[in-house]
Design a protein around this motif. Structure first.
Motif, PDB file in Angstrom:
ATOM      1  N   ALA A   1       0.497  -1.150  -0.052  1.00 38.02           N
ATOM      2  CA  ALA A   1       0.139  -0.040   0.114  1.00 38.02           C
ATOM      3  C   ALA A   1       0.746   1.266  -0.021  1.00 38.02           C
ATOM      4  N   LEU A   2       2.018   1.255   0.995  1.00 40.78           N
ATOM      5  CA  LEU A   2       2.577   2.432   1.001  1.00 40.78           C
ATOM      6  C   LEU A   2       3.620   2.637  -0.304  1.00 40.78           C
ATOM      7  N   GLY A   3       3.935   1.274  -1.179  1.00 39.12           N
ATOM      8  CA  GLY A   3       4.626   1.446  -2.153  1.00 39.12           C
ATOM      9  C   GLY A   3       3.973   2.181  -3.287  1.00 39.12           C
ATOM     10  N   THR A   4       2.689   2.154  -3.416  1.00 40.25           N
ATOM     11  CA  THR A   4       1.935   2.705  -4.306  1.00 40.25           C
ATOM     12  C   THR A   4       2.004   4.525  -4.037  1.00 40.25           C
ATOM     13  N   CYS A   5       2.427   4.709  -2.866  1.00 39.62           N
ATOM     14  CA  CYS A   5       2.099   6.287  -2.796  1.00 39.62           C
ATOM     15  C   CYS A   5       3.840   6.701  -2.944  1.00 39.62           C
ATOM     16  N   VAL A   6       4.795   5.899  -3.006  1.00 41.69           N
ATOM     17  CA  VAL A   6       6.136   6.273  -3.052  1.00 41.69           C
ATOM     18  C   VAL A   6       6.424   7.361  -4.169  1.00 41.69           C
ATOM     19  N   SER A   7       6.015   6.956  -5.219  1.00 46.09           N
ATOM     20  CA  SER A   7       6.110   7.972  -6.606  1.00 46.09           C
ATOM     21  C   SER A   7       5.535   9.154  -6.474  1.00 46.09           C
ATOM     22  N   HIS A   8       4.292   9.257  -5.906  1.00 46.58           N
ATOM     23  CA  HIS A   8       3.659  10.632  -5.608  1.00 46.58           C
ATOM     24  C   HIS A   8       4.239  11.343  -4.598  1.00 46.58           C
ATOM     25  N   ILE A   9       4.951  10.941  -3.513  1.00 44.92           N
ATOM     26  CA  ILE A   9       5.504  11.514  -2.440  1.00 44.92           C
ATOM     27  C   ILE A   9       6.523  12.141  -2.977  1.00 44.92           C
ATOM     28  N   CYS A  10       7.315  11.658  -3.867  1.00 42.79           N
ATOM     29  CA  CYS A  10       8.840  12.008  -4.400  1.00 42.79           C
ATOM     30  C   CYS A  10       8.401  13.066  -5.232  1.00 42.79           C
ATOM     31  N   VAL A  11       7.432  13.049  -6.232  1.00 40.96           N
ATOM     32  CA  VAL A  11       6.892  14.129  -6.954  1.00 40.96           C
ATOM     33  C   VAL A  11       6.749  15.397  -6.342  1.00 40.96           C
ATOM     34  N   ILE A  12       6.000  15.164  -5.297  1.00 40.01           N
ATOM     35  CA  ILE A  12       5.548  16.365  -4.369  1.00 40.01           C
ATOM     36  C   ILE A  12       6.624  16.826  -3.892  1.00 40.01           C
ATOM     37  N   ILE A  13       7.897  16.234  -3.306  1.00 43.78           N
ATOM     38  CA  ILE A  13       8.953  16.804  -2.603  1.00 43.78           C
ATOM     39  C   ILE A  13       9.604  17.647  -3.832  1.00 43.78           C
ATOM     40  N   ILE A  14       9.801  17.143  -4.874  1.00 41.89           N
ATOM     41  CA  ILE A  14      10.669  17.599  -6.155  1.00 41.89           C
ATOM     42  C   ILE A  14      10.071  18.831  -6.647  1.00 41.89           C
ATOM     43  N   LEU A  15       8.695  19.168  -6.449  1.00 42.34           N
ATOM     44  CA  LEU A  15       7.947  20.203  -7.144  1.00 42.34           C
ATOM     45  C   LEU A  15       7.904  21.458  -5.919  1.00 42.34           C
ATOM     46  N   TYR A  16       7.555  20.902  -4.676  1.00 36.63           N
ATOM     47  CA  TYR A  16       7.423  21.900  -3.821  1.00 36.63           C
ATOM     48  C   TYR A  16       8.789  22.302  -2.922  1.00 36.63           C
ATOM     49  N   THR A  17       9.833  21.690  -3.008  1.00 34.01           N
ATOM     50  CA  THR A  17      11.149  22.284  -2.499  1.00 34.01           C
ATOM     51  C   THR A  17      11.473  23.328  -3.372  1.00 34.01           C
ATOM     52  N   PRO A  18      11.911  23.434  -4.370  1.00 31.85           N
ATOM     53  CA  PRO A  18      12.361  24.521  -5.187  1.00 31.85           C
ATOM     54  C   PRO A  18      11.367  25.519  -5.271  1.00 31.85           C
ATOM     55  N   ALA A  19       9.851  25.486  -5.298  1.00 32.17           N
ATOM     56  CA  ALA A  19       9.071  26.369  -5.389  1.00 32.17           C
ATOM     57  C   ALA A  19       9.168  27.086  -4.146  1.00 32.17           C
ATOM     58  N   LEU A  20       9.189  26.682  -3.090  1.00 27.04           N
ATOM     59  CA  LEU A  20       9.273  27.222  -1.826  1.00 27.04           C
ATOM     60  C   LEU A  20      10.660  28.041  -1.688  1.00 27.04           C
ATOM     61  N   PHE A  21      11.694  27.574  -2.072  1.00 29.16           N
ATOM     62  CA  PHE A  21      13.064  28.105  -1.807  1.00 29.16           C
ATOM     63  C   PHE A  21      12.958  29.225  -2.938  1.00 29.16           C
ATOM     64  N   SER A  22      12.090  28.966  -3.913  1.00 28.14           N
ATOM     65  CA  SER A  22      12.170  30.319  -5.011  1.00 28.14           C
ATOM     66  C   SER A  22      11.211  31.363  -4.252  1.00 28.14           C
ATOM     67  N   PHE A  23       9.967  31.127  -3.920  1.00 26.19           N
ATOM     68  CA  PHE A  23       9.243  32.061  -3.379  1.00 26.19           C
ATOM     69  C   PHE A  23       9.805  32.768  -2.250  1.00 26.19           C
ATOM     70  N   ILE A  24      10.324  32.077  -1.465  1.00 28.42           N
ATOM     71  CA  ILE A  24      10.782  32.815  -0.074  1.00 28.42           C
ATOM     72  C   ILE A  24      12.112  33.402  -0.262  1.00 28.42           C
ATOM     73  N   GLY A  25      12.992  32.898  -1.265  1.00 33.48           N
ATOM     74  CA  GLY A  25      14.216  33.689  -1.573  1.00 33.48           C
ATOM     75  C   GLY A  25      13.973  34.896  -2.485  1.00 33.48           C
ATOM     76  N   TYR A  26      12.893  34.750  -3.371  1.00 35.19           N
ATOM     77  CA  TYR A  26      12.564  36.032  -4.379  1.00 35.19           C
ATOM     78  C   TYR A  26      12.089  37.139  -3.459  1.00 35.19           C
ATOM     79  N   ARG A  27      11.155  36.772  -2.551  1.00 38.17           N
ATOM     80  CA  ARG A  27      10.501  37.938  -1.953  1.00 38.17           C
ATOM     81  C   ARG A  27      11.111  38.462  -0.463  1.00 38.17           C
ATOM     82  N   PHE A  28      11.621  37.443   0.085  1.00 41.81           N
ATOM     83  CA  PHE A  28      12.362  37.994   1.656  1.00 41.81           C
ATOM     84  C   PHE A  28      13.711  37.594   1.602  1.00 41.81           C
ATOM     85  N   GLY A  29      14.302  36.911   0.703  1.00 40.41           N
ATOM     86  CA  GLY A  29      15.844  36.831   0.915  1.00 40.41           C
ATOM     87  C   GLY A  29      16.804  37.410  -0.183  1.00 40.41           C
ATOM     88  N   GLN A  30      16.627  38.449  -0.317  1.00 42.13           N
ATOM     89  CA  GLN A  30      17.408  39.337  -1.385  1.00 42.13           C
ATOM     90  C   GLN A  30      18.721  39.632  -0.625  1.00 42.13           C
TER      91      GLN A  30
END
Length: 322
Positions: free
Chosen positions: A241-270
């Motif tokens: 059951a958990l194996g069917t979720c691994v791919s989706h969890i990996c995709v979530i991490i890959i998408l949101y990690t750079p998105a959060l860094f980009s958003f926070i860095g561009y607005r608050f981390g100049q």
């Protein structure tokens, strides 16, 4: 739509995209080559996933419906910025007319929200599959899938449509150079002479509401999934059951990690990171998930692997001389 300059009577009909400021010629060349290779593999990979799902009837189910949506969105998302960025690096072709700039701005943010919404839908799919396995197909009917897809589309349109209109109403003066490799919302807004608070606040509210809201829904789905998994009687059942979720969890991490860094860095981390690092992260956020998603689902999803092997074997048989 025309951006009006405060310092002269003429209208500003075009803008100049700077690419990634601070890179020397050699650094820009190698960056563009890497991005080009990643982009080509991203397009080919996502096109292959889409074609396999379309051609193989055994994959015409809810999970693969959302996977096909993700693949098509990734092709459009990466294509909205990379070709123009390569033109900047290779031919110094950073000039873009205002209408094209606003159009690109719309699609970049629209497709970003679509991507996030699709991941929420995929989390919901995994929740139904694991928590209600016997009712999976009866709950996620084609009508329901169409309604989910429509809601993702409508949400993205409603949230993003105001952005280019708000940007177009601002007055611009001085330099026409956008310090970015594409028409990012805040990169263009920062050129304005007017008060930028409304545009900045709208961008922050939209980004935070989408990211926090979607991550909350994904988190709730996986909380329910984990509760259901740990109630399963056997270790093998839990692992499967958990194996069917691994791919989706990996995709979530890959998408949101750079998105959060980009958003926070561009607005608050100049003052923390150089501006060119922020721009580089913005490009990684768009391109890297599109490159990785087909690899993750191709390797991790048994049904996709089997269909690929089946197609390859069939092609080899048809090509053998009789």
């Amino acid at each position: 739509m025309l951006l009006i300059s405060n310092t002269s009577s003429h209208t500003l009909s075009s803008l100049l995209l700077a690419g990634i400021p601070g890179l020397d010629q050699e650094g820009g060349l190698w960056t563009s080559i890497i991005f080009c290779i990643v982009y080509i593999f991203a397009v080919l990979g996502n096109f292959s996933i889409s074609y396999i799902i379309w051609a193989e009837k055994s994959l015409h189910g809810p999970m693969y419906f959302f996977l096909a949506m993700l693949a098509i969105n990734d092709i459009a998302f990466s294509s909205s910025t990379v070709p123009k960025m390569l033109g900047i690096f290779w031919w110094s072709d950073g000039r873009i007319d205002v209408t094209s700039c606003l159009t690109q701005m719309f699609f970049v943010h629209f497709l970003s929200m679509m991507e996030s919404g699709i991941l929420v839908a995929m989390a919901y799919d995994r929740y139904i599959a694991i928590c209600f396995p016997l009712r999976y197909m009866s709950i996620l009917t084609y009508v329901v899938l169409e309604k989910i897809a429509a809601s993702i589309l409508v949400r993205a349109i409603v949230m993003v449509v105001p952005i280019p209109f708000m940007v177009a109403r601002l007055h611009y003066c001085g330099d026409d150079v956008v310090l970015h490799s594409y028409c990012d919302h805040m990169a263009v807004v920062n050129m304005a002479c007017d008060d930028k608070e409304a545009d900045s606040m709208y961008g922050i509210i939209v980004a935070l509401s989408i990211v926090s809201g979607d991550l909350l829904l994904i988190g709730l789905s996986y909380t329910m999934i984990l509760r259901a998994v740990y109630k399963m009687p056997s270790k093998d059942a839990r692992k499967k059951a958990l194996g069917t979720c691994v791919s989706h969890i990996c995709v979530i991490i890959i998408l949101y990690t750079p998105a959060l860094f980009s958003f926070i860095g561009y607005r608050f981390g100049q003052n923390i990171l150089p501006h060119n690092v922020h721009i580089f992260l913005s490009n990684v956020y768009i391109l890297f998930p599109a490159f990785m998603n087909p690899l993750i689902y191709g390797v991790r999803t048994k049904q996709v692997r089997e269909c690929v092997l089946k197609m390859v074997t069939h092609n080899r048989k048809t090509q053998r001389p009789k």
